[in-house]
Enzyme design. Structure first.
Site, PDB file in Angstrom:
ATOM      1  N   ASP A 151       0.880  -1.130   0.152  1.00 61.28           N
ATOM      2  CA  ASP A 151       0.043   0.046   0.110  1.00 61.28           C
ATOM      3  C   ASP A 151       0.933   1.050   0.051  1.00 61.28           C
ATOM      4  OD1 ASP A 151       0.751  -0.961   2.506  1.00 61.28           O
ATOM      5  OD2 ASP A 151      -0.603   0.402   3.476  1.00 61.28           O
ATOM      6  N   GLU A 189      -0.632  -2.057   5.116  1.00 65.34           N
ATOM      7  CA  GLU A 189       0.325  -1.671   6.232  1.00 65.34           C
ATOM      8  C   GLU A 189       0.105  -0.725   6.984  1.00 65.34           C
ATOM      9  OE1 GLU A 189       3.513  -0.431   8.729  1.00 65.34           O
ATOM     10  OE2 GLU A 189       3.339   0.201   6.721  1.00 65.34           O
TER      11      GLU A 189
END
Length: 393
Positions: A80, A138
């Site tokens: 991400d 994350e």
């Protein structure tokens, strides 16, 4: 084996750079990595993996089996990006305005794909099983690691060990940092609403001053940490957002503050959160107001297994040279890799990506963050080598 792996890292380096740049141009925020997962999956489908499946929508788990059965090792990367407007000027800047790979997850993912290529090429030369985890989210609570664990990541096989690496712009390319034991902090988000009674600033006797209550709390909360936390337990309590919609002559009805608590001890973490809430409620009450406290529970502290970290340190020394291994200090940032570290022996180390001659030295989570792409060659090969070292141990 080291020379074989370094040779393959060199061979696949340009492709690794291309993958990293594609991901950098097309970043996606946490829990929205749909195109990213599709792209990574398309890359993995070109390789002779023995298993490839989705976990919790955008998580990917790829399995490589060696020539014989044996232990299982897991390697992890995250995918991400962050809500940051990129300020770089290279030709692969983010095309998704306001979203940027400013934490190096594009590098993590491209290196793990490349490590997978290397391991597949050598699969007739090692025993055991290696699983590659490509993890979403994350950067945002509750964390993609937790979702993958809840989604059955360990349902088939619990690995002997879990290994992750993170690019680190404060280390030069070629250097690798590692710290056995407690390494990164837990992280919780704190939201407090102090409610008073607004009114004219010239008539404070008719008001319950929510700004004053919030101010007293912020100072008292710092004393709470300094007087209650053991000096042996690193603790950070910071409030970075205060909103009081008043004016020079208006005391507002309420003030909201937002902050974070970070520490390296789970028992103290729980006790401190409780004391923060008790302090806020009692302080507001004593000054005639009231308050509401909400805590968004984040990641636990990250613990690098002592024995595993010791073995990996030896492996890293063999791969990059003992002179290039750095004793990493405690880092009060948070990482959801921590969830894995509380379930299986795990180790998370830092890969240097700084190159001052190229002007690459911006910190993580900044609009000008970049990485020396020569480091991708080192990181991809190192992950593959450490996995094989662990299997052979």
């Amino acid at each position: 084996m080291i020379e074989k792996i370094k040779g393959l890292s060199e061979q696949y380096w340009k492709a690794c750079v291309e993958i990293r740049r594609h991901l950098h141009k097309h970043p996606e925020l946490s829990f929205h990595e749909d195109r990213t997962a599709q792209f990574v999956e398309s890359q993995l489908q070109q390789l002779p993996f023995d298993g490839l499946k989705r976990i919790d929508k955008n998580g990917l788990l790829a399995t490589i089996n060696g020539k014989e059965g044996g232990k299982t090792i897991m390697l992890r990367a995250d995918m991400d990006a962050l809500p940051i407007l990129e300020a770089n000027t290279h030709d692969f800047v983010s095309q998704n305005k306001g979203v940027m790979h400013a934490c190096g997850h594009d590098g993590h993912t491209s290196m793990l794909i490349t490590a997978g290529k290397i391991l597949c090429d050598l699969k007739d030369q090692w025993k055991g099983n290696i699983k590659l985890i490509f993890q979403p989210a994350e950067e945002k609570i509750p964390g993609g690691a937790k979702l993958m664990l809840d989604g059955g990541l360990f349902s088939d096989t619990k690995p002997r060990s879990m290994v992750g690496q993170h690019v680190f712009p404060w280390l030069q390319t070629g250097k690798v940092g590692i710290k056995p034991g407690k390494f990164m902090a837990s992280s919780d988000e704190i939201f407090i609403r102090f409610i008073g009674k607004g009114g004219h600033a010239a008539m404070p006797e008719n008001c319950i001053d929510s700004v004053l209550i919030a101010s007293h709390f912020i100072v008292a909360a710092q004393q709470l940490v300094s007087r209650n936390a053991s000096p042996k337990i690193p603790t950070v309590l910071s409030f970075g957002k205060i909103i009081g919609e008043g004016a020079t002559n208006v005391i507002p009805n309420e003030v909201t503050i937002e902050g974070t608590l970070r520490t390296l001890d789970e028992s103290w973490r729980e006790a401190c959160l409780q004391r923060i809430e008790t302090l806020a409620v009692n302080l507001a009450k004593s000054m005639g107001g009231k308050c509401e406290v909400e805590v968004a529970r984040g990641y636990p502290f990250l613990n690098n297994d002592m024995e595993l970290a010791g073995r990996l340190r030896q492996g890293i020394s063999s791969y990059v040279g003992a002179e290039n291994v750095v004793e990493q200090d405690i880092w009060m940032a948070a990482e959801d890799f921590a969830y894995y570290s509380h379930q299986v022996p795990s180790c998370f180390y830092m890969l240097g990506i700084q190159n001052l001659e190229k002007g690459i030295n911006s910190g993580l989570h900044t609009p000008t963050f970049d990485m020396d792409e020569d480091a991708l060659k080192i990181g991809a090969g190192l992950m593959a080598f450490l996995a094989l070292e662990e299997l052979a141990n």
